[in-house]
Design an enzyme around this catalytic site. Sequence first.
Site, PDB file in Angstrom:
ATOM      1  N   GLU A   1     -32.083 -23.911  -8.244  1.00  0.00           N
ATOM      2  CA  GLU A   1     -33.396 -23.699  -7.611  1.00  0.00           C
ATOM      3  C   GLU A   1     -33.248 -23.102  -6.209  1.00  0.00           C
ATOM      4  OE1 GLU A   1     -35.899 -23.952  -9.381  1.00  0.00           O
ATOM      5  OE2 GLU A   1     -35.699 -25.561 -10.846  1.00  0.00           O
TER       6      GLU A   1
ATOM      7  N   ARG B   1     -45.231 -22.624 -18.752  1.00  0.00           N
ATOM      8  CA  ARG B   1     -44.929 -23.984 -19.216  1.00  0.00           C
ATOM      9  C   ARG B   1     -45.252 -24.130 -20.700  1.00  0.00           C
ATOM     10  NH1 ARG B   1     -41.430 -24.515 -16.327  1.00  0.00           N
ATOM     11  NH2 ARG B   1     -41.931 -22.354 -15.823  1.00  0.00           N
TER      12      ARG B   1
END
Length: 764
Positions: free
Chosen positions: A222, A610
């Site tokens: 990340e 998602r």
Amino acid sequence: MDGDLLGSLNAAQQQAVQTLDGPVLVLAGPGSGKTRVLTHRIAFLIGPAGIDPYNILAVTFTNKAAREMQARLDNLLGAGKAAALTVGTFHSICARFLRRDIVHLGRERDFAIYDADDQQRLMKRVLKDENLDEKKHPPRAIHAAISRAKNEFVDPEEYGRLGRTYYDEVVTRCYKRYQQLLRESNALDFDDLLVETVRLFEQHPQVLEKYQDRYLYMLADEYQDTNRVQYLLLKLLARKRRNLFVVGDEDQSVYAFRGADIRNIRYFEDDYPDARVVLLEQNYRSTQSILDVAQAVIQGGEKRKHAKRIWTENERGTLVQIQEGYDQEDEAQQVAAEIARLIASSEYRPGEIAIMYRTNAQSRSIEEALMARSLPYQLVGGTRFYERKEIKDALAYLRLAYNPNDTISFSRVLNWPGRGIGDRSEDELNRWAASLSVPNYVALQLLADEPNTQTPFTARMRKALLDFLTLIDELIAQRHQGDLGELMDFLFGRVGFQEALLREYGEEEGGERWANIEELRNASVSYVNLPRENQLPIFLEEVALVSDIDQMKENRDTITCITLHQAKGLEYPVVFLVGLEEGLLPHSRSLDEKDALEEERRLFYVGATRAKQRLYLFYAFRRATFGRTNLAQPSRFLADIPKAMVKPPARRATAPSQQTSMFGGRSSFGSSGVGGRVGSLPGRNGPTRPGASTFGASRSSTPAPATPRAAVFFAGQKVSHATFGDGVVVSSKLVENDEEVTVAFAGKGVKRLLASFANLQKVE
């Protein structure tokens, strides 16, 4: 083993895993298997490359991710083979470093780590030491400013030099004192764990070199979410050997408000001109229909140096559906109806479905629509709407307007916003009211009615208590003068809700909490057609029922209600994105700033990706904002989606045919009230006799004959009066052949009445 590790990877993933030396930037699209790449690279280093796990450092953003990585390595290599690997969050790894070497900074190794509550308590002491009023300088807001400074690696002295305003001067003073007290306590806060590690490395090169020689290979997940101090930490550790492997996606950088700096990933190649860049573009999560829509939106923004083209071998799948609701209530009802259909058809379980939105306040109508259909749900990373502190505070005031003797509500807002009534003063009030056998509200009425009465309060405290009494009485009066919405408007203005929330929580969080209050105001619209006297009690009753759903928290197979920020990293077969309108997504705060607007676009992209099989995009034709309903404009991001990619909305130009109640079903509210309950609310509209008169009000021309009688009223008894309304008996005594009753009436003060004239009615 080499073949076993690489056989399950695609070509791009294999390239990332096998590039051993030098800096590597992996730009990983959503659902492209970045966690698999990270773990397989570590396994490749330990296995075929023969690197001792002791010499490998892997940094994650959550403890959960660190545990998952370790578990996957055990599966790949065998249990215990990677035990010497250093893996963890930035904070946990830095804590380990400091436990060994903080002595070089003149600190003790047995330092304490202060959590969020510790930090707030310490900040309150700082304000006290600096003679600063907490109401003007809320501890939480001051600490947030200090935390932002630490994330940028700015110390108190530099903060003072950069400051331009009086507020900057206040923060500088608090920052210096805060750090002084931390040092005196031999403590570090969370930010210090990172800051002090960087300081250690910069000031003591021999310590830095020790870690550089140990960690030959470093990996960071990340990377787009790193702040400046985290960036500096990795850069220092990688300076000697430059074997830094970072994974991230600038298209999913959505945490600027937490200090994340997207420039860290964008300028990686500037820091390391010889960096190998690998694009992971194959998606294993979503259908192509979903990816086409997500990509159309993200490509509508600014151009990127390495533009990814996300594709999948999954089926094309169902077209993404765009749908319009008449307003937020209708939007929620349509979402709930479609979810009910999907579950009833056995296509999906509740746990496979998620509803995502930009702001927490949007959950109110969603929760109520799901409750109306008995659909189980959970709020992830947040609090249920009616359980949020600011909402409970507002409801406490409203409950006092309906029943000022509600001791729980009384205690909750007695000193919120702060009015100088501390715990000690409240304890004194509780004891004094108990000695009189009356509720606290009645005690305050007596305090106002009998100024010479002996009390335990100072003059300052007496004034603060009586000011609170005045506020309650004004709310009671307003309740009888206007409808529920007008009562809320009066309450929020009179108390200063917005100002208090911004002072206490700062602009970002305070703005979110104020948006929740505005959404509560929107809920009052559902009650406008009820008789005025029924609006508040029925609203409070239904709110209480909405809140009583704690048992659902234990049920894992539940629909997930979640903000877009919280949804990052998650996936669901079915996703509903709601509130896709200008001012919500993109949020109104982002409209005047290019960078902020681009982050809103990335937030849409995160939400859309998602979804695995079905994606629904919802917006409203009209949306209420603080009780005012305005036409809404669909999000500009929807305009970036070619029509051929989606099912078009069934546009609704008029309101739904049936008026819906708070819970979404057909309203049972009629002109005569709910379920025949009008006139039967507890303590209201008690029977009165024609021509009844009062002592101290209008009197009949022919008083009732005086006859000997016994006292029939007692302290604490609830009574009702034709003129003064509901009240509580304070005392009763016989006067000649009559009974003098002292009654505290809600909003009307303390009255002394003769029982023979007053026609007091006992209320059960």
